[in-house]
Each structure stands twice: as structure tokens, then as C-alpha cells.
Enzyme design. Structure first.
Site, PDB file in Angstrom:
ATOM      1  N   ASP A 156     160.004 -32.665  90.457  1.00 54.23           N
ATOM      2  CA  ASP A 156     160.446 -31.598  89.557  1.00 54.23           C
ATOM      3  C   ASP A 156     161.967 -31.624  89.419  1.00 54.23           C
ATOM      4  O   ASP A 156     162.641 -30.621  89.648  1.00 54.23           O
ATOM      5  CB  ASP A 156     159.970 -30.236  90.079  1.00 54.23           C
ATOM      6  CG  ASP A 156     159.993 -29.154  88.993  1.00 54.23           C
ATOM      7  OD1 ASP A 156     160.048 -29.521  87.799  1.00 54.23           O
ATOM      8  OD2 ASP A 156     159.957 -27.960  89.332  1.00 54.23           O
TER       9      ASP A 156
ATOM     10  N   MET B  34     156.793 -19.255  90.302  1.00 55.53           N
ATOM     11  CA  MET B  34     156.031 -19.473  91.521  1.00 55.53           C
ATOM     12  C   MET B  34     156.760 -19.027  92.778  1.00 55.53           C
ATOM     13  O   MET B  34     156.174 -19.059  93.859  1.00 55.53           O
ATOM     14  CB  MET B  34     155.665 -20.948  91.643  1.00 55.53           C
ATOM     15  CG  MET B  34     154.774 -21.414  90.505  1.00 55.53           C
ATOM     16  SD  MET B  34     154.332 -23.147  90.621  1.00 55.53           S
ATOM     17  CE  MET B  34     153.309 -23.301  89.159  1.00 55.53           C
TER      18      MET B  34
END
Length: 708
Positions: A133, A17
Site C-alpha cells: 500500500d 480501517m
């Protein structure tokens, strides 16, 4: 150059990403790290807005173990927009580089790395920020000074920003599957306890060199997070202290309530454990992406402590009992330091395991996870329907033939009634056979009817088909993303199943895509969540979108996002916007107002008015407001105390024409003194000072002039 300020240099890392580059802030001549998001996110306005909010939130976390966020922006050029984040540059590598190069780490080094990680998470949790995360790639280990080492955690809030982009939906699992908490997989909710779970997986991997779950694909790993308990690390690396096993198991419980509440609680338990076990402080090697064995020098004292430390041989350091039948360990502990020239011990990854390797943030469909769960449970059993098995009795035994008797004879020796008897026995035999056949047919097949497959038919047509098959249709509407409203999705029981004649069969009819329910403002969060689930959608709570409201009480629902009535996909996440109470407001100007008027005005704004006493002000009538504390214009939260100071000024009355005695009495009643200046003897007042209407303090002297 980004926005004519940030020069982009060498590529440091690339993910699914974003990409991270070494860069230079040309305005401040400062080396920086620049994270550039994938170009598909730049066109999504919702992502850019959320990205900016999350960057501002992350920038508020000032902590030595958090990667500092310097700036964020969007570079708009002819080739497209670039969304970027400017961060502190850490000169070193990641925890992933260290684990990949060395395998399992020894206990002193693992705890030395985890402590600053938990300290960073604790600082973020205190200000309401969840990382979402936590993984080795986001733990940076770099040089600090000439011989120092620093551990920092990066990428706060970026997963939540990505989750708002149009490229994802509410039924998408977003994150790094090896470290996702069960609740992130099943519902998408991310809390401080979810970060604790990921940190527990991080500790497990440092102690063993591998993550607890592996699989053929990310979905199978996510499935195991939801359905399996994380084993104690000593099963992979024997000899680890039991108390350390218990800490890892407690931090990775599937039930969030059973874990430490946040990063601070986890850090407190780790510090206590370290003291109990007597684990020494050691230096942390700095991994280099191009030279994994380069380390920061470790002092001889630290090296000696690391070599000398061994786990306790008994259970005296256990912080609590853990019911693990498989937790038997060898009596001889594994040494904490091996024949190495520094404080780091290399443990090779056990045979049969593969290191997780660099794992980027992934997006997976929850529907795929549901299908995987069905595969794990196995196919449904085949055969006779269960109802048929319960109700069908065994076949009746065949009737025995009638006993043979000697036939009566007539006087002339011929059998009596020969033809009539044969016919009678034939009819009886036929009836017996017919009864047996009908009974058998009824119990075996006659009272059962097979449910026809009416999938894809209109509701009215399907009901008629069921009635034709001696079945009673019962309609149940269910939302579906693909099938039009009024069309049959299927039946319960499914087509081809045998059921008793006349029994009800549920027709599952599509109601089309579900719509966001209409939840009234002021409803409780529990009511909103239930309404959303009833609509076959998933409720979501996000502190980042909650708002102030003057009309809706704090903790109550303001609205849903998307708005009520919006068609959405089945199981899509619907955010509940919760009121944070009235917005902060400035203190109004109440000077000159009466006490009651001032108190009412403050209460209308949500403040708590408090009287702070009186003071003299020649410009304000007695009893009116002189000033407020805090001062006018200061912005305050609802419910804050606002002090009101009142005037004690006295207005001088008009004494003209009164006798000296009357004037004296009138002033005394007001708390004022009198000074009579008689011109030719006492008489009537013809003048005074101060003049009528002026405001004076209590006890002031009024001079009057009288004439006979």
C-alpha cells in the site's frame, strides 16, 4: 490508557480501517504514535493472529527510512477489544500534505523524496516483506535534529493483515486504487514488483501534482490500471527530461516482468539517472498539517544548486530508447527553480485535472470490476443469429408464367382438350407455388428453431423441453454461489436465439458452490494452481503462511487453505501452503556411538555428516564418537554440515600368562610400548600397569611384571 501503559492523546489521522493518535509510553516516558484498528477487526481471530505476525515481521526491518514498530497488542475492556500498534512518532506531515500544498514538485525535490522511499522498500524486500500500500499518506516527512529532515515509510504489512479478516473475501480488491498495481486488481497477488509500480505512480504524482488515472468511482480507476498504460509525466508537465519519462514508464509497466525487480533495482536506476542528469541534492521541506507552508531551512548552497539546475536540452542523458509517438517536448526546458525562497518549486496543477486528495485503503469487489469491463466493451449486437446469416440463401426468384401458345383446334373448329388442359395447368401452378412456399419456409424459418428459456428449471425438465423443440441438449456443470445444484443457470446460445434444428445446445447447470479441490501433499505449485482454477477458484501464494515439513520436499505443496472439500464462493482465493523443507532441529548427542551409527542418525535428521578427525578421550572406545561440531543441542537448518570427531583411544589388552616376547609383540601390534620388569629372570607375565581394559593413547608404555 491501553493495557495500562500507553496513554492515548490527540487524534492525528483517521482512515477507513484505523485511526492514528499521538500517545505516550508511560513506562519508558517516550512519545509514540498509536494506530488503533477499527473495532470490527478486533472480533476476528484470524485478523488478530495475522496482525500480530505482520507486526513482528515489520519490526524486523531496521532501517532509518522505515517507521520503527515498538509494540503491538490487544486491549481488552468492557467496551470491547482494541487492536493497536505502537510506532515511532514522526514530528511533521505526510507527502500528501506536501503535494496538496505545493502541487507538482520540481525534479530535484521529487528525487530527493523518492530515494529514501525506495531505500526503505529495498530493505523490506530483502527480508521478504512486501508493503502492498505505497502511497503519499504512508510517506512521512519529519524533523530530524535542529535543521535536518527525515523521510520514513510506514504501515508495512497492515494491508495483508486486513486481507485475512472475515470482513473481506478473496474476490475483494483491497488497497488504495490510485496506486494499485494491475496484478493486485486482477488476482490480489502482491509482490515486490507491485511495490515498484506503486512507487512509480508516486513519482508521477510528485512530478505532475496528479495521479495518472482519475474516474467517477474507485472501480473505474482500478479498471484503468489493468487496461491502460501510464503515460509519461511530460504530457502533463512539459519539459521534463526524457530519461525521467522513461524511468516512470518502465516502473509502471502493466507486465510485472518489465519493471525493476524490487526496490533495490529501482533505487539503482534512480541513482544512475540522477548522476546522468546532474540533479543536485536539495533539502526537503517538512509539511505541517496545520501550516502547509512551514519548511525546514535550506542552505544557500543547496538553494543555488536547485536554481541553477535545468534538464539537459538533448537526449544525451537518455538511459534507453522509448517508443512514444506522443513524447515530443518543447526545445526549451522548464526551469527547475522558480522565484521562491527555498529549493522547492511550485507547479500548479494543470487545468482540467483534480488532485487525488487523501485516499484511504479501500475494499472493492472484483465482480464489480468485471461488470465495468463488460460496459466498456458495449452490449452484444442484435439481429439475425450469425449462423442464420451464414446459411440462409436468398429467396428463389418467382417462376415466369408459361409461354402462351395457339391452342390446337379440332376439325370442327373447337379447341382440342379444353377442360383437361385447364385442370393440368392448374395442378402445375399449384405445385410450383407449393414448392416455392415450402422452399422459402425451409430456408427462412423451417430449418431453424428458437432456443427456449429454461433458466430455473431442473436439469431433466430442461433437457426434455429442448428435445421438444428439435434441439439436442448438451449438459455442462458450472459452480454458482446462489443457484442450487441441478438447476439450470442458462443456455449457450441464450434463450431466444435461433439455431439450426437438431443442433446441440449447451445446458449450463449449477453444481452449487465450488469446493476446494483435493490436492495431494507433495504436488507442485503449478499442479495446485491449475486444480484451483479448474474449480473456478483463484490460487494464492503467501510466504507468510508457508511451513516447514519433514515429509514434503521444499517448494512442494503441503495443503490448501481452506481445507479440501470446503464449500466456498466462486472465484474465492484459496491459499497454497508450500513446504519450506524440514524444520530446524537440534544436534543430537552421539557420544559413544560408532561412526556408522552417528552418520545414520544425522542423515535421518536431514543434516550432512562430515568426519573431522580423531582425538584422545579416555572415556570413549577407539573409533566411537567423542563429540560433534556444532555442539549437542544447537538448532540447525536441514542440510547443514555437522562434523563428527572420533576417539583414537586404545584399550589395554590382558597380558597375563604370556611370555615377555608374546606380550611385546601384542602391544606393538596395537601401537603401544612395553616395559618388562623381570623378577628373577624373564618368564611369564603375572601383572601389568595400566590394568586390562583401560584406554590409553597411541604410543603409551605398558609395564609388565614377569616371574620365571
Amino acid at each position: 490508557m491501553l493495557e495500562q501503559r500507553y496513554r492515548v492523546d490527540a487524534l492525528l489521522a483517521r482512515g477507513g480501517m484505523s485511526s492514528v493518535y499521538r500517545g505516550l509510553d508511560t513506562r519508558l516516558d517516550r512519545r509514540v504514535a498509536i494506530k488503533v484498528m477499527d473495532e470490527r477487526f478486533a472480533a476476528d481471530r484470524s485478523f488478530v493472529d495475522r496482525f500480530e505476525r505482520e507486526a513482528r515481521s515489520a519490526a524486523k526491518v531496521h532501517h532509518p527510512n522505515v517507521v520503527a514498530v515498538h509494540d503491538q497488542g490487544v486491549d481488552r475492556g468492557a467496551g470491547g477489544d482494541l487492536v493497536y500498534l505502537v510506532m515511532e512518532l514522526v514530528d511533521g506531515g505526510t507527502l500528501r500534505d506536501l503535494v496538496s500544498a505545493r502541487g507538482a514538485l520540481d525534479v530535484p525535490l521529487a528525487l530527493a523524496i523518492l530515494e529514501p522511499v525506495l531505500s526503505a522498500l529495498a530493505a523490506a524486500h530483502r527480508v521478504g516483506l512486501v508493503h502492498r500500500d505505497v502511497k503519499p499518506e504512508n510517506v512521512l516527512i519529519g524533523h530530524s535534529g535542529e535543521h535536518g529532515t527525515m523521510v520514513k515509510v510506514g504501515d508495512f504489512g497492515l494491508v495483508r493483515a486486513v486481507s485475512s479478516a472475515g470482513t473481506t473475501s478473496a474476490n475483494v480488491i483491497l488497497g488504495t486504487v490510485a496506486y494499485l498495481s494491475p496484478e493486485q486488481v486482477t488476482t490480489g497477488n502482491a509482490t515486490a514488483r507491485g511495490d515498484v509500480y506503486s512507487a512509480g505512480i508516486l513519482l508521477y504524482e510528485m512530478l505532475t501534482g496528479v495521479t495518472p488515472y482519475t474516474g467517477d468511482n474507485p472501480l473505474s480507476v482500478a479498471y484503468r490500471h489493468v487496461n491502460d498504460d501510464v503515460p509519461p509525466p511530460s504530457r502533463t508537465v512539459p519539459g521534463l527530461p526524457p530519461a525521467l519519462d522513461e524511468l516512470v514508464v518502465r516502473a509502471t509497466r502493466r507486465d510485472p516482468v518489465a519493471r525493476p525487480a524490487d526496490g533495490a533495482a529501482f533505487l539503482a536506476e534512480l541513482t544512475h539517472l540522477r548522476t546522468q542528469l546532474g540533479v543536485p541534492a536539495v533539502g526537503i521541506p517538512v509539511p505541517e498539517p496545520t501550516l502547509a507552508d512551514r519548511t525546514v531551512p535550506v542552505t544557500p548552497v543547496e538553494l543555488e544548486r536547485a536554481r541553477a539546475w535545468t534538464p539537459p536540452a538533448d537526449d544525451s542523458a537518455r538511459s534507453g530508447e522509448l517508443d512514444l509517438a506522443e513524447s515530443t517536448r518543447p526545445a526549451t526546458p522548464v526551469p527547475a527553480a522558480a522565484a521562491l525562497g527555498n529549493a522547492t518549486v511550485v507547479r500548479q496543477v494543470p487545468a482540467g485535472f483534480q488532485a487525488a486528495g487523501p485516499q484511504g485503503t479501500r475494499a472493492m469487489l472484483r465482480t464489480d470490476l468485471d461488470q465495468l469491463a463488460q460496459q466498456e466493451q458495449g452490449p452484444p449486437s442484435a439481429g439475425i443469429p450469425q449462423m442464420h446469416q451464414q446459411l440462409a440463401p436468398p429467396l428463389p426468384p418467382p417462376m415466369p408464367p408459361p409461354p402462351r401458345r395457339p391452342r390446337p383446334t379440332a376439325p370442327n373448329g373447337q379447341p382440342r382438350g379444353g377442360r383437361g388442359t385447364v385442370v393440368l395447368w392448374s395442378i402445375a401452378a399449384f405445385l410450383v407455388v407449393a414448392i416455392v412456399a415450402v422452399t422459402t419456409w425451409w430456408f427462412v424459418d423451417g430449418r431453424w428453431s428458437t432456443v427456449p428459456d429454461v433458466s430455473g428449471q431442473l436439469n431433466s425438465e430442461a433437457q426434455e423441453v429442448l428435445r421438444e423443440n428439435d434441439l439436442q441438449p448438451k449438459v455442462e456443470y458450472r459452480a454458482d454461489n446462489e443457484i442450487e445444484s441441478g438447476v439450470v443457470i442458462g443456455t449457450e446460445p441464450a434463450g431466444g436465439t435461433d439455431v439450426l434444428r437438431g443442433e446441440p445446445v449447451t445446458l449450463v447447470v449449477s453444481s452449487g458452490k465450488p469446493k476446494v479441490p483435493d490436492v495431494r501433499p507433495g504436488a507442485t505449485v503449478e499442479e495446485a494452481e491449475q486444480a484451483i482454477r479448474d474449480a473456478q477458484l483463484q490460487p494464492g501464494l503467501d510466504d507468510g503462511i508457508n511451513e516447514h515439513s519433514d515429509d514434503v520436499a521444499e517448494g512442494r505443496v503441503i495443503r490448501l487453505e481452506p481445507a479440501a472439500g470446503t464449500p466456498v464462493s466462486v472465484n474465492q482465493r484459496v491459499e497454497i501452503v508450500v513446504s519450506k523443507g524440514p524444520a530446524p532441529k537440534p544436534v543430537p548427542d552421539l557420544r559413544g556411538k560408532s561412526r556408522d551409527e552417528a552418520f545414520q542418525a544425522l542423515e535421518d535428521l536431514g543434516f550432512n555428516p562430515v568426519e573431522l578427525g580423531q582425538e584422545f578421550d579416555p572415556g570413549v572406545d577407539g573409533g566411537a564418537v567423542v563429540r560433534t561440531e556444532p555442539a549437542v543441542g544447537e538448532v540447525l537448518e536441514a542440510g547443514t554440515d555437522v562434523g563428527v570427531v572420533l576417539s583414537n583411544a586404545i584399550t589395554v589388552p590382558d597380558l597375563s600368562g604370556r611370555s615377555a616376547e608374546d606380550a611385546t609383540a601384542a602391544l606393538a601390534e596395537l601401537g603401544l610400548q612395553i616395559n618388562v620388569q623381570a623378577l628373577g629372570g624373564t618368564g611369564r607375565v603375572f601383572g601389568q600397569s595400566p590394568s586390562p581394559g583401560n584406554r590409553v593413547e597411541a604410543g603409551a608404555t605398558i609395564t609388565v611384571f614377569t616371574i620365571p
